[in-house]
Design a protein around this motif. Structure first.
Motif, PDB file in Angstrom:
ATOM      1  N   MET A 417       0.842  -1.184   0.000  1.00  0.00           N
ATOM      2  CA  MET A 417       0.000   0.000   0.000  1.00  0.00           C
ATOM      3  C   MET A 417       0.879   1.236   0.000  1.00  0.00           C
ATOM      4  O   MET A 417       2.027   1.205   0.440  1.00  0.00           O
ATOM      5  CB  MET A 417      -0.922   0.006   1.218  1.00  0.00           C
ATOM      6  N   CYS A 418       0.339   2.348  -0.476  1.00  0.00           N
ATOM      7  CA  CYS A 418       1.114   3.578  -0.607  1.00  0.00           C
ATOM      8  C   CYS A 418       1.605   4.073   0.757  1.00  0.00           C
ATOM      9  O   CYS A 418       1.106   3.677   1.808  1.00  0.00           O
ATOM     10  CB  CYS A 418       0.290   4.660  -1.293  1.00  0.00           C
ATOM     11  N   LEU A 419       2.579   4.972   0.734  1.00  0.00           N
ATOM     12  CA  LEU A 419       3.274   5.396   1.946  1.00  0.00           C
ATOM     13  C   LEU A 419       2.323   5.883   3.023  1.00  0.00           C
ATOM     14  O   LEU A 419       2.447   5.506   4.188  1.00  0.00           O
ATOM     15  CB  LEU A 419       4.293   6.481   1.591  1.00  0.00           C
ATOM     16  N   PHE A 420       1.362   6.734   2.655  1.00  0.00           N
ATOM     17  CA  PHE A 420       0.515   7.338   3.675  1.00  0.00           C
ATOM     18  C   PHE A 420      -0.621   6.416   4.116  1.00  0.00           C
ATOM     19  O   PHE A 420      -1.383   6.752   5.011  1.00  0.00           O
ATOM     20  CB  PHE A 420      -0.075   8.664   3.175  1.00  0.00           C
ATOM     21  N   ALA A 421      -0.711   5.241   3.480  1.00  0.00           N
ATOM     22  CA  ALA A 421      -1.689   4.227   3.915  1.00  0.00           C
ATOM     23  C   ALA A 421      -0.975   2.909   4.172  1.00  0.00           C
ATOM     24  O   ALA A 421      -1.526   1.839   3.965  1.00  0.00           O
ATOM     25  CB  ALA A 421      -2.773   4.045   2.862  1.00  0.00           C
ATOM     26  N   SER A 422       0.250   3.009   4.656  1.00  0.00           N
ATOM     27  CA  SER A 422       1.123   1.840   4.706  1.00  0.00           C
ATOM     28  C   SER A 422       0.689   0.790   5.718  1.00  0.00           C
ATOM     29  O   SER A 422       1.187  -0.333   5.688  1.00  0.00           O
ATOM     30  CB  SER A 422       2.566   2.271   5.001  1.00  0.00           C
ATOM     31  N   THR A 423      -0.211   1.112   6.626  1.00  0.00           N
ATOM     32  CA  THR A 423      -0.712   0.092   7.546  1.00  0.00           C
ATOM     33  C   THR A 423      -1.977  -0.571   7.036  1.00  0.00           C
ATOM     34  O   THR A 423      -2.472  -1.532   7.643  1.00  0.00           O
ATOM     35  CB  THR A 423      -0.999   0.698   8.929  1.00  0.00           C
ATOM     36  N   ALA A 424      -2.535  -0.069   5.922  1.00  0.00           N
ATOM     37  CA  ALA A 424      -3.711  -0.710   5.334  1.00  0.00           C
ATOM     38  C   ALA A 424      -3.320  -2.044   4.715  1.00  0.00           C
ATOM     39  O   ALA A 424      -2.149  -2.280   4.395  1.00  0.00           O
ATOM     40  CB  ALA A 424      -4.337   0.202   4.283  1.00  0.00           C
ATOM     41  N   THR A 425      -4.275  -2.927   4.551  1.00  0.00           N
ATOM     42  CA  THR A 425      -4.007  -4.233   3.962  1.00  0.00           C
ATOM     43  C   THR A 425      -4.931  -4.479   2.776  1.00  0.00           C
ATOM     44  O   THR A 425      -5.973  -3.842   2.647  1.00  0.00           O
ATOM     45  CB  THR A 425      -4.216  -5.354   5.001  1.00  0.00           C
ATOM     46  N   ASN A 426      -4.493  -5.412   1.928  1.00  0.00           N
ATOM     47  CA  ASN A 426      -5.366  -5.750   0.811  1.00  0.00           C
ATOM     48  C   ASN A 426      -6.586  -6.509   1.323  1.00  0.00           C
ATOM     49  O   ASN A 426      -6.488  -7.348   2.217  1.00  0.00           O
ATOM     50  CB  ASN A 426      -4.612  -6.586  -0.231  1.00  0.00           C
ATOM     51  N   ILE A 427      -7.731  -6.169   0.787  1.00  0.00           N
ATOM     52  CA  ILE A 427      -8.964  -6.864   1.153  1.00  0.00           C
ATOM     53  C   ILE A 427      -9.049  -8.126   0.300  1.00  0.00           C
ATOM     54  O   ILE A 427      -9.063  -8.045  -0.926  1.00  0.00           O
ATOM     55  CB  ILE A 427     -10.192  -5.972   0.913  1.00  0.00           C
ATOM     56  N   PRO A 428      -9.067  -9.310   0.906  1.00  0.00           N
ATOM     57  CA  PRO A 428      -9.097 -10.542   0.101  1.00  0.00           C
ATOM     58  C   PRO A 428     -10.234 -10.525  -0.917  1.00  0.00           C
ATOM     59  O   PRO A 428     -11.371 -10.172  -0.592  1.00  0.00           O
ATOM     60  CB  PRO A 428      -9.308 -11.637   1.152  1.00  0.00           C
ATOM     61  N   ILE A 429      -9.916 -10.903  -2.140  1.00  0.00           N
ATOM     62  CA  ILE A 429     -10.951 -10.859  -3.178  1.00  0.00           C
ATOM     63  C   ILE A 429     -12.081 -11.828  -2.863  1.00  0.00           C
ATOM     64  O   ILE A 429     -13.226 -11.623  -3.282  1.00  0.00           O
ATOM     65  CB  ILE A 429     -10.355 -11.127  -4.576  1.00  0.00           C
ATOM     66  N   GLU A 430     -11.778 -12.903  -2.125  1.00  0.00           N
ATOM     67  CA  GLU A 430     -12.834 -13.841  -1.752  1.00  0.00           C
ATOM     68  C   GLU A 430     -13.871 -13.169  -0.839  1.00  0.00           C
ATOM     69  O   GLU A 430     -15.075 -13.437  -0.930  1.00  0.00           O
ATOM     70  CB  GLU A 430     -12.225 -15.051  -1.034  1.00  0.00           C
ATOM     71  N   GLN A 431     -13.389 -12.284   0.036  1.00  0.00           N
ATOM     72  CA  GLN A 431     -14.298 -11.538   0.907  1.00  0.00           C
ATOM     73  C   GLN A 431     -15.152 -10.564   0.104  1.00  0.00           C
ATOM     74  O   GLN A 431     -16.355 -10.427   0.342  1.00  0.00           O
ATOM     75  CB  GLN A 431     -13.498 -10.770   1.963  1.00  0.00           C
ATOM     76  N   VAL A 432     -14.528  -9.880  -0.841  1.00  0.00           N
ATOM     77  CA  VAL A 432     -15.274  -8.936  -1.683  1.00  0.00           C
ATOM     78  C   VAL A 432     -16.349  -9.676  -2.468  1.00  0.00           C
ATOM     79  O   VAL A 432     -17.487  -9.210  -2.582  1.00  0.00           O
ATOM     80  CB  VAL A 432     -14.322  -8.185  -2.630  1.00  0.00           C
ATOM     81  N   GLU A 433     -16.012 -10.843  -3.011  1.00  0.00           N
ATOM     82  CA  GLU A 433     -16.985 -11.629  -3.774  1.00  0.00           C
ATOM     83  C   GLU A 433     -18.124 -12.122  -2.886  1.00  0.00           C
ATOM     84  O   GLU A 433     -19.277 -12.180  -3.326  1.00  0.00           O
ATOM     85  CB  GLU A 433     -16.289 -12.816  -4.438  1.00  0.00           C
ATOM     86  N   ARG A 434     -17.806 -12.492  -1.666  1.00  0.00           N
ATOM     87  CA  ARG A 434     -18.854 -13.010  -0.767  1.00  0.00           C
ATOM     88  C   ARG A 434     -19.838 -11.914  -0.392  1.00  0.00           C
ATOM     89  O   ARG A 434     -21.044 -12.168  -0.266  1.00  0.00           O
ATOM     90  CB  ARG A 434     -18.210 -13.583   0.499  1.00  0.00           C
ATOM     91  N   MET A 435     -19.342 -10.692  -0.213  1.00  0.00           N
ATOM     92  CA  MET A 435     -20.181  -9.594   0.264  1.00  0.00           C
ATOM     93  C   MET A 435     -20.871  -8.816  -0.856  1.00  0.00           C
ATOM     94  O   MET A 435     -21.792  -8.051  -0.599  1.00  0.00           O
ATOM     95  CB  MET A 435     -19.346  -8.633   1.099  1.00  0.00           C
TER      96      MET A 435
END
Length: 593
Positions: A417-435
């Motif tokens: 993730m970019c410098l100013f959001a460096s503690t953010a994580t990728n949201i698993p695509i499986e979670q996005v598909e489920r929701m």
């Protein structure tokens, strides 16, 4: 060492410093476990902090999103000023204030902040704060981001400081009013309850700490932390050569302007002894479209990027005190109410961090990196009809990692993730598909997506998807399509980010970084490419075995190995393995000098 005027020993100083951070980490863990939205629970777009009673930043945790973090002092101080009465008169024990107003120390209206005063023996001794990005805060497009908004009033519901909890009791009239104005109401309610729980937990833990060590010692620790960070950062500045250093970051365009001319965020770094001045006064005037930032966002970006260069300096109000920032009103990086600002995190924030690294790289290159990927806010919404008996609205964020810029300290840089959001994580695509009614077709590194150099940038990333149950409404607010991450010392820049509908078909259409309410038909593929990082140093001097390794790993194509690095490779009988044509490689590299 701690300021001698502060009556606190070194060991206790460290113990309490870590105790404060532990409180914040516990708040964060509660939010992550209890929040309903994927943006918060999986993406970790949140931040918890502790301030003293004046609103000075005291403590942060390991998962706090930097983009939120640096604006917190502006939120508390802005709240105190807005209330226009002493905080002891306004608040009662158990009260919690809600606020998202970008012009009262916020970022953009999606970032909802809860502020709770911490009482001890009848007096306010500090504040605990939780900030979290809600998936939607109203407006005419799902996710709220609108590049064409002409004022902050077109950027969703604005909430000035107001009590959401009074003496421990939820103000249901207010919460119902807020929830009535947003999509995904159940998710928003869940996030709100998680945030309320977080600040209540933080308040109780801070009171427990005061019970154990006493108020005088805790307040001395708060003062000592600020003094400590200011002192050691100024000592770092003092080691640098005096001088003036300049960098300009380009933003693709003002999406609401009549031209496609780029906008400039220009910073002059002035080092004089232990004094560092960041002068943004020659930046472009305020934009018509929603790419501006408030003072809080720009200062936050400057502070967070400085922290990345001097990572051993604890982040608190002392870092703010150590830097002099010149930031006149009515610039694209210091807009005044009610100019639109919802895209600040994807435009001005990365531009500011580029300015910090682009100036310090001229003095201490070993601590900096070339141009790094930024952020693109892409939001997609509509009706989820997968269960006909329970049709409901959905709002999905699809963000991406990208490549960080090359740096000389190590071989290459990574994708994150970019410098100013460096503690953010990728949201698993499986979670996005489920929701959500979304099906992903790809999620991969993109070959040849980074800037070439002796040290190359981190590779860019691609996601592609389609909507499986009807059309969706898509919006995008980002930057970096025209001006990708920059290279340094002969390193090449990276290609810009792209958002493309129906790629490689007769219906192919570039959606662009500034997209408002596009109707995307069912089963139409959207491809989102997030740029890699810029390169560092002459790519024709990159070790041949490093280039060959990148080709075998699928990060660099055979053609790019030749054109970008002067390395000629021949396929072997074993799939994925190559031999170097040493004679032609030597010839290419010699002729390039």
């Amino acid at each position: 060492m701690v300021d001698e005027k502060v009556a606190i020993d070194t060991i206790t100083f460290q113990v309490l410093k870590n105790a404060f951070s532990s409180i914040v980490d516990e708040m964060a863990a509660l939010v992550q476990k209890c929040a309903f939205s994927l943006v918060v629970s999986e993406g970790r777009d949140y931040c918890g902090t502790i301030t003293n009673k004046h609103g000075d930043l005291i403590a942060t945790g390991v998962t706090d999103l930097p983009a939120h973090l640096g604006t917190i002092p502006f939120t508390i101080k802005g709240m105190i000023e807005w209330l226009d009465v002493p905080v002891d008169e306004y608040f009662s024990p158990g009260d919690i204030v809600i606020i998202n107003d970008a012009y009262i120390g916020g970022t953009h209206n999606n970032d909802i902040r809860l502020v709770m005063p911490v009482y001890y023996e009848g007096s306010i001794v500090g504040f605990v704060i939780d900030s979290a990005h809600w998936a939607d805060i109203g407006g005419h497009v799902p996710g709220t981001f609108d590049p064409n908004a002409r004022s902050s009033h077109g950027e969703g519901l604005i909430i000035p400081p107001i009590k959401i909890v009074e003496e421990g009791k939820l103000n249901e009239d207010l919460s119902n009013m807020i929830l009535r104005n947003v999509r995904m109401q159940s998710e928003a309610y869940g996030d709100l309850m998680a945030q309320i729980g977080a600040v209540r937990l933080g308040s109780s833990r801070l009171v427990e700490l005061i019970d154990r060590y006493g108020l005088d010692l805790i307040e001395s620790e708060m003062d000592a932390l600020i003094s400590y960070s200011k002192t050691i950062l100024k000592k770092e500045f003092e080691k640098l050569p005096d001088g003036k250093y300049e960098f300009t970051a380009l933003i693709d365009k003002d999406p609401a302007a009549d031209t496609d001319d780029p906008l400039e965020v220009t910073m002059e770094l002035i080092i004089e002894g232990d004094k560092a001045t960041y002068d943004f006064s020659r930046s472009s005037p305020v934009a018509k479209g929603a790419i501006n930032s408030t003072k809080a966002v720009t200062v936050s970006g400057a502070v967070i990027a400085t922290k990345s260069i001097f990572p051993w300096v604890p982040i608190n109000q002392g870092v703010f005190h150590a830097i002099d920032i010149i930031l006149p009103d009515n610039l694209v990086c210091n807009a005044l109410y009610p100019n639109p600002v919802c895209g600040a995190a994807a435009t001005i924030y990365p531009a500011v961090t580029d300015c910090i690294h682009g100036t310090f790289i001229q003095i201490i290159p070993e601590r900096c990196c070339a141009g790094t990927t930024g952020l693109v806010n892409t939001t997609w919404g509509g009706l989820d009809t997968r269960d006909p008996s329970e049709t409901k609205e959905f709002v999905a964020y699809i963000w991406l990692e990208g490549g960080w810029g090359a740096r000389p300290g190590k071989k290459d840089n990574h994708s994150a993730m970019c410098l100013f959001a460096s503690t953010a994580t990728n949201i698993p695509i499986e979670q996005v598909e489920r929701m959500n009614p979304i099906i992903f077709e790809s999620y991969r590194y993109e070959p040849d997506s980074m800037g070439a150099g002796y040290h190359r940038g981190g590779p860019g990333v691609v996601k592609s998807w389609y909507f499986s149950h009807g059309e969706a409404i898509g919006s995008s607010l980002g930057d970096g399509e025209v001006f990708g991450p920059w290279g340094y010392e002969g390193g090449k820049g990276a290609p810009g980010s792209t958002l493309i509908l129906a790629k490689d078909t007769s219906e192919e259409e570039a959606l662009g970084m500034f997209l408002t309410g596009a109707e995307i038909g069912k089963d139409k593929t959207v491809e989102f490419f997030m740029s890699g990082g810029g390169g560092w140093g002459n790519p024709y001097e990159r070790p041949v075995d490093w280039v060959c390794e990148d080709v075998e790993n699928g990060l660099v194509s055979v053609d790019a190995a030749k054109s970008e690095y002067g390395v000629v490779l021949k396929e072997t009988e074993i799939y994925g393995e190559y031999l170097v044509d040493e004679e032609e490689t030597d010839s290419l590299r010699k002729n390039s000098k």
